[in-house]
Design a protein around this motif. Structure first.
Motif, PDB file in Angstrom:
ATOM      1  N   THR A 241       6.101   6.626  15.714  1.00  0.00           N
ATOM      2  CA  THR A 241       7.529   6.339  15.806  1.00  0.00           C
ATOM      3  C   THR A 241       7.760   4.965  16.366  1.00  0.00           C
ATOM      4  O   THR A 241       6.882   4.381  16.980  1.00  0.00           O
ATOM      5  CB  THR A 241       8.242   7.392  16.676  1.00  0.00           C
TER       6      THR A 241
ATOM      7  N   ALA B 194      -1.492  13.288   9.758  1.00  0.00           N
ATOM      8  CA  ALA B 194      -1.249  12.955  11.161  1.00  0.00           C
ATOM      9  C   ALA B 194      -2.516  12.407  11.808  1.00  0.00           C
ATOM     10  O   ALA B 194      -2.463  11.500  12.647  1.00  0.00           O
ATOM     11  CB  ALA B 194      -0.761  14.203  11.909  1.00  0.00           C
TER      12      ALA B 194
ATOM     13  N   GLN C 162       6.255  13.280   4.170  1.00  0.00           N
ATOM     14  CA  GLN C 162       7.161  12.150   4.309  1.00  0.00           C
ATOM     15  C   GLN C 162       6.461  10.795   4.297  1.00  0.00           C
ATOM     16  O   GLN C 162       7.065   9.798   3.901  1.00  0.00           O
ATOM     17  CB  GLN C 162       7.952  12.281   5.610  1.00  0.00           C
ATOM     18  N   THR C 163       5.212  10.744   4.742  1.00  0.00           N
ATOM     19  CA  THR C 163       4.522   9.457   4.875  1.00  0.00           C
ATOM     20  C   THR C 163       3.385   9.258   3.887  1.00  0.00           C
ATOM     21  O   THR C 163       2.970   8.124   3.654  1.00  0.00           O
ATOM     22  CB  THR C 163       3.947   9.297   6.295  1.00  0.00           C
TER      23      THR C 163
ATOM     24  N   ALA D  77       9.881  10.559  11.922  1.00  0.00           N
ATOM     25  CA  ALA D  77       8.561   9.937  11.993  1.00  0.00           C
ATOM     26  C   ALA D  77       8.353   8.969  10.837  1.00  0.00           C
ATOM     27  O   ALA D  77       7.813   7.873  11.017  1.00  0.00           O
ATOM     28  CB  ALA D  77       7.476  11.017  11.979  1.00  0.00           C
ATOM     29  N   ALA D  78       8.769   9.364   9.632  1.00  0.00           N
ATOM     30  CA  ALA D  78       8.625   8.489   8.473  1.00  0.00           C
ATOM     31  C   ALA D  78       9.453   7.219   8.639  1.00  0.00           C
ATOM     32  O   ALA D  78       9.001   6.104   8.330  1.00  0.00           O
ATOM     33  CB  ALA D  78       9.036   9.232   7.195  1.00  0.00           C
TER      34      ALA D  78
ATOM     35  N   PHE E  70       3.421  12.459  17.376  1.00  0.00           N
ATOM     36  CA  PHE E  70       4.770  11.978  17.077  1.00  0.00           C
ATOM     37  C   PHE E  70       4.998  10.592  17.655  1.00  0.00           C
ATOM     38  O   PHE E  70       5.542   9.711  16.997  1.00  0.00           O
ATOM     39  CB  PHE E  70       5.791  12.962  17.640  1.00  0.00           C
TER      40      PHE E  70
ATOM     41  N   TYR F  46      12.149  15.996  12.719  1.00  0.00           N
ATOM     42  CA  TYR F  46      11.123  15.207  13.392  1.00  0.00           C
ATOM     43  C   TYR F  46      10.238  14.490  12.378  1.00  0.00           C
ATOM     44  O   TYR F  46       9.861  13.321  12.573  1.00  0.00           O
ATOM     45  CB  TYR F  46      10.264  16.099  14.287  1.00  0.00           C
ATOM     46  N   ALA F  47       9.878  15.176  11.292  1.00  0.00           N
ATOM     47  CA  ALA F  47       9.058  14.552  10.261  1.00  0.00           C
ATOM     48  C   ALA F  47       9.809  13.417   9.579  1.00  0.00           C
ATOM     49  O   ALA F  47       9.247  12.360   9.275  1.00  0.00           O
ATOM     50  CB  ALA F  47       8.621  15.595   9.228  1.00  0.00           C
TER      51      ALA F  47
ATOM     52  N   ILE G 214       4.896  15.772   7.995  1.00  0.00           N
ATOM     53  CA  ILE G 214       4.594  14.356   8.234  1.00  0.00           C
ATOM     54  C   ILE G 214       3.830  13.783   7.047  1.00  0.00           C
ATOM     55  O   ILE G 214       4.091  12.669   6.598  1.00  0.00           O
ATOM     56  CB  ILE G 214       3.801  14.191   9.544  1.00  0.00           C
TER      57      ILE G 214
END
Length: 239
Positions: free
Chosen positions: A14, A157, A152-153, A95-96, A10, A91-92, A149
C-alpha cells in the motif's frame, strides 16, 4: 503471528494517502442540423475533450440468473462466502490502488536508501489507519484476501512481499501462514476452482447492485464464459 502476517502483506503493497476520486465526466449535448434535410444528429462532448461523439461507450451489463443450490448446506456455504468476500474485497481493491501509487512514486526516487525510507514511512501511515481492522480477519477471510489481491494485482501476496520487502521476510511470513493453512502464494483461479468462481460471481452481483465499487481484474478470464462453464459442468437443482 497470523494477524501480523496479514498486516505486513497489506502494508507492504500500500502507499501513502488516499487517491482522490476522479471527477465524473460531465456530458454536454450538442445538436448539429444537417443543411440538406431535416434530420438532426445529436452529439456528446465530455468535459476536457474537444472531440464530439455520436455515441457513448457503455460498460458491460450482465443478466444474472436466480441463485440455485443443490441443498441447504450449499446455500449456507455460499452466503457465508459472500459475507466474507464482501468484507475483504475493499482491502484488496485498496491494495491494488496503493501498489500503483507506490510504484509510480518510487520511480521518481532514485536512491535505494531513499526508496526504503519512503516505503517505511508509508507503512507506518497505513498501519495507523488499518492495522486494527486487518488483525480482526479470520483464517478464511485472510485466505480470500490473498486470492483477491492476486485478482486485483496479478501478483501473489508472497511475491509482492518478496519484491517490496525481502525474500527472507516473504519466506518467513508464508511459513507462518501455512501453520494456519493459509498460503500467501495462493492464486485466484476461477477457471479451475469452483469456489473462486463463486467469489467472482459474488463480486459481479455486488458490482451490479452497487454494493461494491467495481474494479476490473487484471487476470485473463471472462465472467460470462465462466458462468456457462460452471453451469454446464456443475448443474445445481433448486433448493
Amino acid at each position: 503471528m497470523l494477524r501480523n502476517c496479514f498486516l505486513v502483506v497489506f502494508l507492504a503493497i500500500t502507499a501513502l494517502g488516499f487517491a482522490q476520486e476522479p471527477k465524473k465526466d460531465s456530458i454536454v449535448s450538442h445538436r448539429d442540423s444537417i443543411s440538406n434535410d431535416s434530420i438532426e444528429d445529436y452529439y456528446v462532448r465530455f468535459e476536457g475533450d474537444s472531440i464530439l461523439m455520436s455515441s457513448i461507450e457503455l460498460d458491460e451489463v450482465y443478466i444474472f440468473g436466480k441463485l440455485e443450490f443443490a441443498n441447504r448446506n450449499d446455500k449456507l456455504r455460499y452466503y457465508i462466502l459472500r459475507r466474507k468476500t464482501l468484507k475483504v474485497y475493499p482491502y484488496a481493491k485498496l491494495a491494488a490502488e496503493r501498489l500503483v501509487e507506490l510504484n509510480d512514486s518510487l520511480q521518481h526516487i532514485k536512491k535505494r536508501r531513499h526508496q526504503k525510507r519512503y516505503t517505511r514511512k508509508v507503512q507506518k501511515y497505513i498501519e495507523g489507519e488499518f492495522s486494527e481492522e486487518l488483525k480482526k480477519l479470520t483464517r478464511t477471510e485472510g485466505q480470500i484476501l490473498v486470492k483477491l489481491i492476486h485478482r486485483q494485482t496479478g501478483t501473489t501476496a508472497f511475491d509482492l512481499v518478496k519484491d517490496l520487502r525481502s525474500g527472507w521476510r516473504a519466506f518467513w511470513y508464508n511459513t507462518t501462514a501455512s501453520l494456519f493453512k493459509i498460503s500467501l502464494k495462493e492464486e485466484f483461479r476461477p477457471v479451475e476452482i469452483h469456489e473462486d468462481y463463486l467469489i467472482e460471481d459474488i463480486l459481479q452481483r455486488a458490482f451490479a447492485a452497487s454494493r461494491l465499487e467495481r474494479q476490473k481484474s487484471v487476470l485473463d478470464y471472462d465472467y460470462a464464459q465462466l458462468s456457462n462453464k460452471w453451469k454446464s459442468n456443475s448443474p445445481q437443482p433448486k433448493d
